[in-house]
Each structure stands twice: as structure tokens, then as C-alpha cells.
Scaffold this motif. Structure first.
Motif, short mmCIF file in Angstrom:
data_model
loop_
_atom_site.label_atom_id
_atom_site.label_comp_id
_atom_site.label_asym_id
_atom_site.label_seq_id
_atom_site.Cartn_x
_atom_site.Cartn_y
_atom_site.Cartn_z
N ALA A 102 4.88 -36.43 -9.14
CA ALA A 102 3.46 -36.22 -8.85
C ALA A 102 3.24 -35.83 -7.41
N ALA A 103 4.00 -36.43 -6.50
CA ALA A 103 3.84 -36.10 -5.08
C ALA A 103 4.24 -34.66 -4.81
N ILE A 104 5.35 -34.24 -5.39
CA ILE A 104 5.82 -32.86 -5.15
C ILE A 104 5.01 -31.86 -5.96
N GLY A 105 4.83 -32.13 -7.25
CA GLY A 105 4.09 -31.19 -8.09
C GLY A 105 2.62 -31.12 -7.75
N GLY A 106 1.98 -32.30 -7.54
CA GLY A 106 0.56 -32.30 -7.20
C GLY A 106 0.29 -31.66 -5.85
N GLY A 107 1.11 -32.00 -4.86
CA GLY A 107 0.95 -31.35 -3.56
C GLY A 107 1.18 -29.86 -3.61
N ALA A 108 2.15 -29.44 -4.43
CA ALA A 108 2.43 -28.01 -4.55
C ALA A 108 1.26 -27.27 -5.20
N MET A 147 8.86 -28.73 -2.42
CA MET A 147 7.46 -28.32 -2.53
C MET A 147 7.30 -26.85 -2.17
N ALA A 148 8.06 -26.37 -1.18
CA ALA A 148 7.99 -24.96 -0.80
C ALA A 148 8.43 -24.06 -1.95
N LEU A 149 9.43 -24.50 -2.72
CA LEU A 149 9.88 -23.72 -3.87
C LEU A 149 8.77 -23.59 -4.91
N LEU A 150 8.11 -24.71 -5.25
CA LEU A 150 7.04 -24.66 -6.24
C LEU A 150 5.84 -23.89 -5.72
N VAL A 151 5.52 -24.03 -4.44
CA VAL A 151 4.38 -23.30 -3.86
C VAL A 151 4.61 -21.80 -3.93
N SER A 186 4.73 -27.13 -13.48
CA SER A 186 5.29 -27.95 -12.41
C SER A 186 6.22 -29.01 -12.98
N ILE A 187 5.89 -29.53 -14.17
CA ILE A 187 6.76 -30.52 -14.80
C ILE A 187 8.01 -29.85 -15.36
N THR A 188 7.85 -28.71 -16.03
CA THR A 188 9.02 -28.02 -16.57
C THR A 188 9.90 -27.47 -15.44
N SER A 189 9.26 -26.99 -14.36
CA SER A 189 10.05 -26.51 -13.22
C SER A 189 10.76 -27.65 -12.52
N ALA A 190 10.25 -28.88 -12.71
CA ALA A 190 10.91 -30.03 -12.09
C ALA A 190 12.32 -30.21 -12.60
N VAL A 191 12.59 -29.74 -13.83
CA VAL A 191 13.95 -29.83 -14.36
C VAL A 191 14.92 -29.08 -13.46
N VAL A 192 14.52 -27.89 -13.01
CA VAL A 192 15.37 -27.11 -12.10
C VAL A 192 15.25 -27.63 -10.68
N THR A 193 14.01 -27.85 -10.22
CA THR A 193 13.79 -28.24 -8.83
C THR A 193 14.49 -29.56 -8.51
N GLU A 194 14.31 -30.55 -9.36
CA GLU A 194 14.89 -31.87 -9.08
C GLU A 194 16.40 -31.87 -9.27
N THR A 195 16.91 -30.95 -10.08
CA THR A 195 18.37 -30.83 -10.19
C THR A 195 18.95 -30.19 -8.95
N VAL A 196 18.30 -29.14 -8.45
CA VAL A 196 18.80 -28.44 -7.26
C VAL A 196 18.74 -29.35 -6.04
N GLY A 227 12.04 -34.67 -14.00
CA GLY A 227 12.98 -33.65 -14.43
C GLY A 227 14.36 -34.22 -14.71
N LYS A 228 14.79 -35.14 -13.85
CA LYS A 228 16.09 -35.79 -14.06
C LYS A 228 16.08 -36.63 -15.32
N LEU A 229 14.97 -37.33 -15.58
CA LEU A 229 14.86 -38.13 -16.79
C LEU A 229 14.89 -37.26 -18.04
N ILE A 230 14.21 -36.11 -17.98
CA ILE A 230 14.19 -35.21 -19.14
C ILE A 230 15.61 -34.73 -19.47
#
Length: 306
Positions: A98-104, A178-182, A243-253, A260-263
Motif C-alpha cells: 500500500a505504501a509503494i502502490g498508493g504513493g505511486a 516507487m519510481a518504477l511504478l510511477v 499496481s497490485i499485479t505489477s507488485a509481483v514483478v516489482t517486489e521480486t526485482v 506480490g511475494k505472497l502471490i
């Protein structure tokens, strides 16, 4: 407005039920189970594990057990994370995402609307070409390529930021993901805002405002901005889900302990309750943002009344 919100919330219950049912059936239709791994356990231990989680019951009984727990706000116990419930895992990972996705999303809306507006007001200028270039790059280059490039530049070459990890919401660990998602979101918002504002500026009521001698600043801010924002507002729901689906890639990278890691872990380990809990969470978020989008439409367009 209150009755409309209540009707929308009640209408989400069948949607949530259908989503949970379909996902439940698909998970149980996949080969393997949550306790099938390289280290084989004895038949007695396996039977005890299956009895503990009701896996020895018929599927319809397992489904009713899960629905009963879900109605009480219990997402169940994780099959693979010992002594952890799904509620505890989600409560631990959700603030990170939420912090990364919401801020982005907030930064993306601000930057994207600003760049799109400037590009529309200065067509065929350097800013216009920059916005279009950014939009094309954001759509053409996948996030799993942009992320390592950001790490290479800012973590390896310049040594300004860490390459990954997490340290209790320390800002230096939030900047790169956050820069990646933005960047990805601004590529979409900027293009949509540019096209929408250009279309609105060529409308008849804008020509009338110009004929009355109103300055450009008043025309844009008071007359053109609200209708131009309608397509951008429509993107808020999809951006929240992306932002949630991208978290799978973002949080892995970036090695982040978020949803994303939990998914990924839940799907790989056949952790039925964890995957279903995340599906319920994503569905609720999607429905909630769609409701907010509808209410924002009513605020921006006086013709819409619920």
C-alpha cells in the motif's frame, strides 16, 4: 447518493461470491496439493495434515467451511506458513504494497495530469514530444527490464540507493520501486490526459469562452479541466489493480516483503487459503476503487446524478 452507495456495496456480494467460487474450483482442479513437495511425509502424518485443514472432506464441504470462515472475517490458516494465518500474512504484507502502490498512484496522477496538460497546451513542442516518448517507452519496455536498469544506474553505478531489501519503511528503500511504478503509470496517464484535454479545448463551449475574452488560464482551470479529467478518473481503478499485479514483478526485482511475494509463493506452494485470501482482497480493492471512480464522476460532471 447514500442509497446508491449502499446498492453498489450490496451488488458486490454476488460478484465476490462468483470470484471466490471460480478461483476455488480452479485451485482444486490443478494437479498436486499443498503438502506435495520433495520431502515425502508418512501416510499417517499426511492424513493428520489433511484432517487438520479439512482436506479429507468432500470438496463441497471444504467450500462451505471456507465460506463460513470468510463470513466471519477469517481468511483461514496458511497451509505452508506454520503458525501463521492468512489474516496475519496479509496484515504484514499489505502496508508495504500500500505504501509503494498508493504513493505511486498519487504521484503518477499529479505528474501525469501536469505533463499531459502542458503537452496539450503546447502541441508539437519539446514537452509534447517528451510526453509522447515517455508514453511509448512506458508501454513498450516491460517493468522487469526497467527495474534492473534503475538498479544498475542508481544502485551499482551511482551508489545512491540500495538495490533492494526493506528496512521498516525507510525512504531510501522505497524510492526505486516507487519510481518504477510511477514511470509506468505516468506513461498511461500523460497520454490520456493530453488527448482528453486537446479534445475538450476544441469543444464549442471552449470556443464560446474564448470569444468572451476569458484568459487561457481561466478557460483551462475553470472550464476545460473537469471534463478533461473524466477519462483520467476512469483509469484510477485499473491503475490500482495494475499496481497490485505489477507488485509481483516489482517486489521480486527489489526483494520487498509485500503482496506480490505472497502471490508468487502462494501459487507456487498450492497454498489454497492464501491465494483465495489474496483474491478476496484484490476483488474488494477493485470494487472499492470502482465505487470511488463513480462518485468522482458525479463530482466532476454535473450531468451525472446517482
Amino acid at each position: 447518493m447514500g442509497s446508491y452507495c449502499l446498492r453498489r456495496i450490496l451488488a458486490t456480494l454476488p460478484t465476490l461470491l462468483v470470484v471466490v467460487t471460480v478461483c476455488y474450483l480452479m485451485l482444486h482442479a490443478t494437479p498436486g496439493g499443498p503438502f506435495d513437495d520433495e520431502r515425502k511425509v508418512s501416510a499417517v502424518v499426511l492424513a493428520n495434515l489433511q484432517a487438520k485443514y479439512h482436506l479429507d472432506q468432500p470438496m463441497w464441504k471444504q467450500y462451505l467451511y471456507y465460506l463460513n470462515n470468510l463470513l466471519h472475517g477469517d481468511l483461514g490458516a496458511s497451509f505452508r506458513y506454520a503458525d501463521w494465518s492468512v489474516n496475519e500474512l496479509v496484515a504484514k504484507a499489505l502496508p508495504v504494497s500500500a505504501a509503494i502502490g498508493g504513493g505511486a498512484i498519487a504521484l503518477s496522477l499529479l505528474i501525469g495530469v501536469l505533463l499531459g496538460s502542458v503537452a496539450a497546451l503546447r502541441q508539437n513542442s519539446a514537452v509534447d514530444y517528451l510526453v509522447m516518448l515517455m508514453g511509448n517507452l512506458g508501454h513498450a519496455v516491460p517493468s522487469f527490464v526497467i527495474g534492473p536498469v534503475l538498479i544498475l544506474v542508481f544502485a551499482v553505478w551511482l551508489r545512491l540507493l540500495p538495490a533492494g531489501g526493506w528496512d521498516d519503511f525507510a525512504p531510501r528503500y522505497i524510492v526505486l520501486p516507487m519510481a518504477l511504478l510511477v514511470f509506468i503509470n505516468v506513461a498511461t496517464i500523460g497520454r490520456v490526459m493530453r488527448g482528453s484535454l486537446i479534445e475538450v479545448l476544441h469543444s464549442n463551449f471552449i470556443r464560446t469562452a474564448r470569444a468572451k475574452g476569458l484568459p487561457t488560464r481561466i478557460i483551462v482551470l475553470r472550464h476545460a479541466m473537469k471534463p478533461a479529467l473524466l477519462p483520467v478518473v476512469s483509469l484510477i481503478g485499473p491503475l490500482a489493480i495494475s499496481s497490485i499485479t505489477s507488485a509481483v514483478v516489482t517486489e521480486t526485482v527489489f526483494s520487498l516483503p509485500g503482496l506480490g511475494k505472497l502471490i508468487v509463493n502462494g501459487a507456487a506452494n498450492r497454498d489454497y487459503t492464501l491465494v483465495l485470501g489474496l483474491v478476496v482482497l484484490v476483488t474488494v480493492i477493485a470494487v472499492g476503487f470502482n465505487l470511488l471512480v463513480d462518485l468522482a464522476y458525479a463530482a466532476l460532471d454535473p450531468k451525472i446524478r446517482y
